[in-house]
Design an enzyme around this catalytic site. Structure first.
Site, PDB file in Angstrom:
ATOM      1  N   CYS B 127       0.853  -1.186   0.000  1.00  0.00           N
ATOM      2  CA  CYS B 127       0.000   0.000   0.000  1.00  0.00           C
ATOM      3  C   CYS B 127       0.898   1.249   0.000  1.00  0.00           C
ATOM      4  CB  CYS B 127      -0.894   0.003   1.231  1.00  0.00           C
ATOM      5  SG  CYS B 127      -1.805   1.538   1.428  1.00  0.00           S
ATOM      6  N   THR B 189      -1.484  -0.421  -5.960  1.00  0.00           N
ATOM      7  CA  THR B 189      -1.626   0.830  -6.717  1.00  0.00           C
ATOM      8  C   THR B 189      -0.280   1.528  -6.982  1.00  0.00           C
ATOM      9  OG1 THR B 189      -2.038   1.955  -4.629  1.00  0.00           O
ATOM     10  CG2 THR B 189      -3.962   1.288  -5.891  1.00  0.00           C
ATOM     11  N   GLY B 240      -6.250  -2.775 -13.007  1.00  0.00           N
ATOM     12  CA  GLY B 240      -6.910  -2.314 -14.219  1.00  0.00           C
ATOM     13  C   GLY B 240      -7.638  -3.371 -15.014  1.00  0.00           C
TER      14      GLY B 240
HETATM   15  C1  LIG Z   1     -10.713   1.882  -2.569  1.00  0.00           C
HETATM   16  C2  LIG Z   1      -9.543   0.966  -2.626  1.00  0.00           C
HETATM   17  C3  LIG Z   1      -9.079   0.375  -1.461  1.00  0.00           C
HETATM   18  C4  LIG Z   1      -7.990  -0.491  -1.484  1.00  0.00           C
HETATM   19  N1  LIG Z   1      -7.568  -1.072  -0.327  1.00  0.00           N
HETATM   20  C5  LIG Z   1      -6.563  -1.985  -0.361  1.00  0.00           C
HETATM   21  C6  LIG Z   1      -6.170  -2.697   0.800  1.00  0.00           C
HETATM   22  O1  LIG Z   1      -6.728  -2.529   1.878  1.00  0.00           O
HETATM   23  N2  LIG Z   1      -5.154  -3.590   0.706  1.00  0.00           N
HETATM   24  C7  LIG Z   1      -4.508  -3.835  -0.478  1.00  0.00           C
HETATM   25  O2  LIG Z   1      -3.610  -4.668  -0.511  1.00  0.00           O
HETATM   26  N3  LIG Z   1      -4.864  -3.189  -1.603  1.00  0.00           N
HETATM   27  C8  LIG Z   1      -5.881  -2.274  -1.573  1.00  0.00           C
HETATM   28  N4  LIG Z   1      -6.252  -1.633  -2.724  1.00  0.00           N
HETATM   29  C9  LIG Z   1      -5.546  -1.937  -3.972  1.00  0.00           C
HETATM   30  C10 LIG Z   1      -6.322  -2.962  -4.794  1.00  0.00           C
HETATM   31  O3  LIG Z   1      -6.454  -4.162  -4.086  1.00  0.00           O
HETATM   32  C11 LIG Z   1      -5.619  -3.237  -6.111  1.00  0.00           C
HETATM   33  O4  LIG Z   1      -4.317  -3.730  -5.880  1.00  0.00           O
HETATM   34  C12 LIG Z   1      -5.498  -2.001  -6.974  1.00  0.00           C
HETATM   35  O5  LIG Z   1      -6.640  -1.186  -6.841  1.00  0.00           O
HETATM   36  C13 LIG Z   1      -5.288  -2.332  -8.440  1.00  0.00           C
HETATM   37  O6  LIG Z   1      -6.344  -3.103  -8.945  1.00  0.00           O
HETATM   38  P1  LIG Z   1      -7.617  -2.472  -9.710  1.00  0.00           P
HETATM   39  O7  LIG Z   1      -7.082  -1.589 -10.785  1.00  0.00           O
HETATM   40  O8  LIG Z   1      -8.387  -3.647 -10.216  1.00  0.00           O
HETATM   41  O9  LIG Z   1      -8.370  -1.700  -8.687  1.00  0.00           O
HETATM   42  C14 LIG Z   1      -7.341  -0.754  -2.706  1.00  0.00           C
HETATM   43  C15 LIG Z   1      -7.798  -0.149  -3.875  1.00  0.00           C
HETATM   44  C16 LIG Z   1      -8.877   0.709  -3.861  1.00  0.00           C
HETATM   45  C17 LIG Z   1      -9.325   1.345  -5.134  1.00  0.00           C
END
Ligand SMILES: Cc1cc2nc3c(=O)[nH]c(=O)nc-3n(C[C@H](O)[C@H](O)[C@H](O)COP(=O)(O)O)c2cc1C
Ligand SMILES: Cc1cc2nc3c(=O)[nH]c(=O)nc-3n(C[C@H](O)[C@H](O)[C@H](O)COP(=O)(O)OP(=O)(O)OC[C@H]3O[C@@H](n4cnc5c(N)ncnc54)[C@H](O)[C@@H]3O)c2cc1C
Ligand SMILES: Cc1cc2nc3c(=O)[nH]c(=O)nc-3n(C[C@H](O)[C@H](O)[C@H](O)COP(=O)(O)OP(=O)(O)OC[C@H]3O[C@@H](n4cnc5c(N)ncnc54)[C@H](O)[C@@H]3O)c2cc1C
Ligand SMILES: Cc1cc2nc3c(=O)[nH]c(=O)nc-3n(C[C@H](O)[C@H](O)[C@H](O)COP(=O)(O)O)c2cc1C
Ligand code: FES
Ligand code: FES
Lengths: 253, 295, 295, 253
Positions: B127, B189, B240
Site C-alpha cells: 500500500c 496501486t 486495471g
Molecule cells: C478503494 C480501494 C481500497 C484499497 N484497499 C486496499 C487494501 O486494503 N489492501 C490492499 O492490498 N490493496 C488495496 N487496494 C488496492 C487494490 O487491491 C488493487 O491492488 C489495486 O486497486 C489495483 O487493482 P484495480 O485496478 O483492479 O483496482 C485498494 C484499492 C482501492 C481502489
C-alpha cells in the site's frame, strides 16, 4: 474540471436554521433528485456526506470537526463537491414526508418539488424545528417535539399512530436511526411498509460503491450507491436500528 | 476472442471457483459484501487489509474517480482483531485474508487471529500511502522475506502482494519466494497525486495516494511478465482488469488468475459478466494460456 | 480557470519563450520539425536523445496508441554526431539537446558535439527500454551524479530527466542536484507492456516499453511534488500534460514549466491552444503558482 | 480489441503479381481512402508501412527482411495491422494515375473505385508490370519499361512528354523517389503541377505523427500524418528526390 475531481464551489450565503443547524448555499446548482447526496470536502479537514437540501445547498448539523468547520464558513469560502451520488427518492401520488432532526434536509426538496405532500417534522424542541416556515407555505405540516415545546409532545412516530397512513401513495422518511426504526415498525403495524422509502446514514468514505465502508447487512448493499434510499420492505430484515459500522469497520450497537 | 474451459482451479495452494478474485480493500470490510461478490461470480475474495490496531483511515477526500482510473488514499481503515466476528459468517467460503503490519511479528500476530477462518493470507507489503506499513516495508527485500517467513510458519498458504513503486519488482518477488510464499500478487496501486487547482492543494486528504484502474493495466501486465521470468511460484495479476480480454492478457503475461477492484465501480456485476465472456466449452485449458506470451 | 501573466521566463538557466516545452523524442529528429513546434507556440524544444553511436532503434511495432496513453519502445534511434548538421539551422532558437550515454565519459563526449548549438543539455538517464542506457543508469544515484558532473563541466546548463521507475525518485533528484544540475525534468515514461492476445506475444518489438500520456499524469504530478519537497533546483514537469489546467496543476505541484509529448498526437496545434488558454493579462505571476499546493 | 492495439488479421490468400511482388489478402476490410496506408506487423520481425492496395490487401515488394517474410506467409498466418493512417488522395474529375514499380499499390484503388481514370505504369521490365490485367479491364492503360520489353522504352516520365496532361483534373503519382522527381519536373514544365498529388515514402516508425522519423523538409511535415499524399506545388520546394533520412535519422542523398 477534467474528470471526477471535486467541483469547487464558492459559498454564497449561510442561513442559520436553528442553534445547531445551518444551510450553506453555493454558487453552483447540482442537477439531482431529492434524496441524493454529495461528498463535501472541507479543505484541510475532511470530506463528509451531505444531502442536497436544495439543488444548490446543504443543511448541516454541527456534530463534530468537519460539520463545525462547515458551519463557520463564510460567503466567498470554497468547498469541494463530489457527486451527486446515490439513488434518491422515487415519488408519485400523494406523499407523506416524515423528518426527524436534520433528516429534514433531503426531504425539504420533496415538499418544494412535488405537488401533493404532507409533512411531519420531529425535533428535540421548538428551536430545532427545521424549515418550518418554508414548509408551511407549501404544504400541510404537523410537528412533534421531544419536550412538547411545539406540536405533538413526543416522538414523530407517535404522530403517525393517529394518522390515516394508508391514504398515501408514497411515504418518505429520514432521521436518526432509532426514529427511522420506530417509524418502520409503526408503518409495518399499519400495513404501509410497501409504500415507504427511508434515507439511511452510514459511514462513507468513497461515495461510489468501492471502499465498502458503508456496506449494510444482511446483503452487503452499499448505502452510498445502492441507497441511501431503501424501501421499507427491504429494511425490515436489515441492520437498521440494530447496529452500524464505524470508520474502522467495527460494529457499534 | 480467446476463452477458457471451465475447470477446477487451484492458485497458490488455494482452491478458487474461477480465475477472478475480488481485490483487497474493495467491498471487503463486511462479511455481507464479500458474500455478495462471491454470489455475483467472484471465484474467491480477498478481504480489506487487517492490521494490528483498528484504524479509522485517513481524513477525506479518500478517493477520486479520474477519467481512466481511481486515485485513493483510504489509509488502511480496518477493524483489526474484531474482523474475525465478520469472518464467522464466511466459513467454507474461498476467503483470503489480507493482512498488514509494521514488522514480521505484527504480521504473524494478525495472521494468528484468523487461523481458523482464512483459506490463505495475502500480505499487504505494498500500500503506497500508509506510513510505517505497506510499501514502506515492501520495498525492502529482507523485510519482505522475513514477513513472509513469519506468516508462512503458521502453516497456511501465503500470497505476497507487491508494489510497482520499486526499481526492480523481481527482487521483491524473489524475496517473497525465498520466504516461502505460495503466490505473488502484482500489483498494488501506483503512487500518484492530483491537485485541485481551484483549491490549490492536493485533492486527497493524505496528499499522496495510489492510482488503480485502466490507467495502470499496462504497468501491471509488465510487472506480471517480469515476475514470471524471474520467479517460479504462481502469480495473480491485479491492476486495471476490466474485461475478459484483460484477463486473458494478464494470463498470457504469466498470471494464473486475476484480482479485480476498481472496475467494479463502472460495473458492479462485473464478475458475472466476465465469467460469461471468459468461459466456454471450446475454450483453452488455462495451462495453455498462462505465460504463453513468453514463447 | 487560473491563468498566468505572460512574462519572460527563465527555467533552469535557459531563456524560454513560454512555459511549454516540446518533450524529448517527439518530432525531435529534424531541424524542420523542431522549428515547426517553435512556430506553433512551443516556448522551447528538446531534441530527440542523441547518443554516442547512430542507432536505428528497436524492431517494430515501436508504438501503440492506447485508450488513455501511448506505449512506445523506439529504442533511442538517433543520428549521433551527425545531428549537429541539423542543429545548424536552429542557431539562436531555444533548443535543449537531449543526450544519452552508457557512462559519464560518453555523456561528456556527446555533449561536446553540440557545444556551439545547445542552449542546454537534457540528460536522458530515464528511458526505460534501451539496455545499457537511460533508466539502467538513472536508477543509480552515484552514476547520475557522475554523468551530471561530466556534462556540467562543459559550462552549459544541464537538466537531468528522471525516471519514475525507482523506489525513491528524490534520491535520484538529489544526486543530480549534487552533480550540479540546473533543473530536473520529471518524468520519463513508466515501464509498461501490452500483449496482443490474438498473436500471443507482447505488442512491442522490444516487448517492454514506456507508458506516456494521460494515464501517467497523476504519477508525474506526484513525482514533481516529491522532488519539490526534496530538492532546491527548478523542476520541469512532464507526463500526460494536455491542457492549460494540467500545466497549472503541474506548476502547483512545483514545476516551473512543463514538457509536452504524447498529447500532440490528439492535437498537433496543442502548444498554440494551450498558450491561448494559459495566458491572460489578469493572470497570476508564475511565481505565485509554482509550488503553491505545498502550503 | 479494446483501444489502439494492432488489429489481428488472418491471411486469406497470397497472389504473386510479379517475381518480386505479391498481394496479400486479409480476412478483414479496412474502411479507408486510396492512398492511406497501414502499419503491418510481421510477428517476430518488424512493423512496416504499406499502402492498402485493396481495402483488404497489401501488395508487397521483397526488398529486405520484413517484406521477404511477408511474401513467404501462407493462408491462415496472422498479421497485426495498425491504421489506416494518413490522408489519402483527393480525387475528382478526369484522373491520371502514374505508377512506378510497387508505387502502383496505392493507385490501383484509384482505378477500381473512381470512374474516369487513365493509368500509366512503369516498371523495370514486362515481368515486373503490376496489375496490368486488372487495370486493362477498367481503364485505358499505357506502359513504360526500362528495358523496352513492353510498351514505351524508357521511364514513365518519358511517356508524359507526349501526353495532353492539361486535360486531367487530378493527377496522382506514386513510385520511386527519382521517378516522382522526374514526373514532378515534367508536370511543372507542362504547367500541371497544381493538379498533381504524390504519395511519398519515408522511413516510418509510429505512423501517427509523434516519433518524428518521417519528418520532411523544409517544413517538418510528418509524411505519416500530414501525408503520405502531398500536392505537387508543396513538393516543388521540398527534399523530394534530394535526400531522405534513414532509420537513425541520418540524411541519405
Ligand atoms: C478503494 C480501494 C481500497 C484499497 N484497499 C486496499 C487494501 O486494503 N489492501 C490492499 O492490498 N490493496 C488495496 N487496494 C488496492 C487494490 O487491491 C488493487 O491492488 C489495486 O486497486 C489495483 O487493482 P484495480 O485496478 O483492479 O483496482 C485498494 C484499492 C482501492 C481502489
Ligand atoms: C447519505 C448521508 C447524508 C447525510 N446528510 C446530512 C445532512 O444533510 N446534514 C447533516 O448535518 N448531516 C448529514 N449526514 C451526516 C453527516 O455526514 C455527519 O454528521 C458528518 O459526517 C459528521 O462529520 P464531523 O466531522 O462533523 O463529525 P465526526 O466527529 O467526524 O463524527 C460525528 C459522527 O458523524 C458520523 N460521521 C462522521 N463522518 C462520517 C462520514 N464520513 N460518513 C457518515 N457519517 C459520518 C459518525 O457517526 C460520527 O460518529 C449525512 C450522512 C449520510 C451518510
Ligand atoms: C506510406 C508508405 C507506403 C508504402 N507502401 C508500400 C507498398 O504498398 N508496397 C511495398 O512493397 N512497399 C511499400 N512501402 C515501402 C515499405 O515500407 C518498405 O519496402 C519496407 O519497409 C521494407 O522493409 P524490409 O524490412 O523488408 O526492408 P529493410 O531491409 O528493413 O529496408 C529496405 C529499405 O526499405 C525502407 N524501409 C525499411 N523500413 C522502413 C519503414 N519502417 N518505413 C519506411 N521505409 C522503410 C528503407 O528505405 C530501407 O532501406 C511503403 C512505404 C511507405 C512509407
Ligand atoms: C514516441 C516517443 C519517443 C520518446 N523519445 C524520448 C527520447 O528520445 N528521450 C527522452 O528522454 N524521452 C523520450 N520520450 C519520453 C517523453 O519525452 C516524455 O518524457 C514522456 O512521453 C511523458 O510525457 P508525455 O506524456 O507528454 O508524452 C519519448 C516519448 C514518446 C511517446
Ligand atoms: S462509501 Fe465506499 S462503498 Fe459506500
Ligand atoms: S512515423 Fe512517426 S512521426 Fe511519422
Amino acid at each position: 474540471m477534467p474528470d471526477g475531481l471535486p467541483t469547487v464551489v464558492t459559498i454564497r450565503c449561510v442561513v442559520e436554521e436553528s442553534p445547531t443547524v445551518s444551510t450553506i448555499f453555493f454558487d453552483t446548482v447540482f442537477s439531482s433528485k431529492p434524496g441524493q447526496f454529495v461528498m463535501v470536502w472541507v479543505p484541510g479537514i475532511d470530506e463528509i456526506p451531505m444531502a442536497l437540501s436544495y439543488p444548490d445547498a446543504i443543511t448541516v448539523q454541527r456534530v463534530g470537526d468537519a460539520t463545525t468547520h462547515l458551519a463557520s464558513m463564510k460567503p466567498g469560502d470554497k468547498l469541494g463537491i463530489r457527486g451527486p451520488f446515490g439513488n434518491g427518492f422515487s415519488i408519485s401520488g400523494k406523499t407523506l414526508a416524515i423528518a426527524g432532526g436534520v433528516g429534514a434536509a433531503p426531504l425539504l426538496r420533496v415538499a418544494l418539488e412535488f405537488p401533493d405532500v404532507d409533512f411531519l417534522i420531529g425535533a428535540r424542541n421548538e428551536d430545532e424545528l427545521l424549515f418550518f416556515r418554508i414548509l408551511r407555505e407549501r404544504c400541510s405540516v404537523r410537528v412533534a417535539t421531544d419536550d412538547g415545546s411545539a406540536g405533538f409532545h413526543g416522538f414523530v412516530a407517535g404522530l403517525l399512530k393517529e394518522m390515516p397512513v394508508e391514504k398515501y401513495d408514497t411515504i418518505v422518511v429520514c432521521g436518526p436511526e432509532q426514529m427511522m426504526r420506530s417509524v418502520l415498525k409503526e408503518l409495518e403495524f399499519q400495513n404501509s411498509v410497501h409504500n415507504a422509502q427511508f434515507s439511511l446514514h452510514r459511514y462513507m468514505k468513497c461515495g461510489i460503491g468501492l471502499c465498502g465502508s458503508c456496506c449494510f447487512d444482511p446483503d452487503g448493499a452499499c448505502v452510498c450507491r445502492d441507497g441511501p434510499v431503501f424501501s421499507g420492505e427491504y429494511l425490515l430484515q436489515s441492520e437498521l436500528g440494530k447496529y452500524h459500522r464505524n470508520a474502522s469497520g467495527i460494529k457499534e450497537f | 476472442m480467446i476463452t477458457l474451459k471451465k475447470s477446477p482451479v487451484r492458485i497458490g495452494e488455494v482452491s478458487v471457483r474461477n480465475h477472478l478474485i475480488l481485490a483487497a480493500g474493495v467491498l471487503g470490510t463486511c462479511a455481507s459484501s464479500l458474500l455478495r461478490m462471491l454470489q455475483s461470480g467472484a471465484g474467491a475474495v480477498v478481504t480489506k487489509s487487517i492490521g494490528p490496531e483498528p484504524r479509522p483511515g485517513h481524513a477525506g477526500p479518500c478517493l477520486v474517480v479520474l477519467e481512466d482510473g481511481i486515485l485513493n488514499a483510504m489509509g488502511l481503515p480496518n477493524p483489526s482483531a474484531r474482523f474475525s466476528d465478520e469472518l464467522e459468517k464466511l466459513s467454507n467460503e474461498p476467503v483470503i485474508v489480507s493482512i498488514f503490519g509494521g514488522n514480521p511479528d505484527q504480521f504473524a500476530e494478525v495472521a494468528g487471529w484468523f487461523a481458523n477462518q482464512a483459506q490463505a493470507y495475502e500480505l499487504n507489503v505494498s500500500c503506497p500511502h500508509a506510513s510505517g506499513y505497506g510499501a514502506q516495508i515492501g520495498t525492502n527485500p529482507d523485510i519482505v522475506k522475513a514477513c513472509t517467513e513469519a506468516v508462512k510458519s503458521q502453516g497456511k498458504p501465503v500470497w505476497v502482494k507487491l508494489t510497482p513503486n520499486v526499481t526492480d519488482i523481481t527482487a521483491i518477488g524473489q524475496a517473497a519466494e525465498d520466504g516461502g510464499a505460495d503466490a505473488l500478487v502484482a500489483i498494488n496501486t501506483v503512487k500518484a497525486m492530483r491537485i485541485s487547482t481551484p483549491l490549490k492543494r492536493p485533492v486527497l486528504g493524505n496528499k499522496f495516494g495510489g492510482l488503480s484502474g485502466k490507467a495502470i493495466f499496462p504497468v501491471a501486465v509488465r510487472c506480471v511478465y517480469e515476475l514470471y521470468d524471474a520467479c517460479s511460484i504462481p502469480i495473480v495479476g491485479c491492476g486495471g482488469v476490466s474485461s475478459a480480454e484483460d484477463v486473458i492478457e494478464m494470463m498470457m503475461a504469466g498470471a494464473q488468475g486475476v484480482e479485480i477492484g476498481s472496475a467494479l465501480y463502472s460495473n458492479p456485476d462485473l464478475f458475472q459478466n466476465i465469467c460469461r465472456d471468459l468461459y466456454s466449452e471450446e475454450g483453452y485449458h488455462w495451462k495453455e494460456i498462462v505465460g504463453c506470451a513468453h514463447a
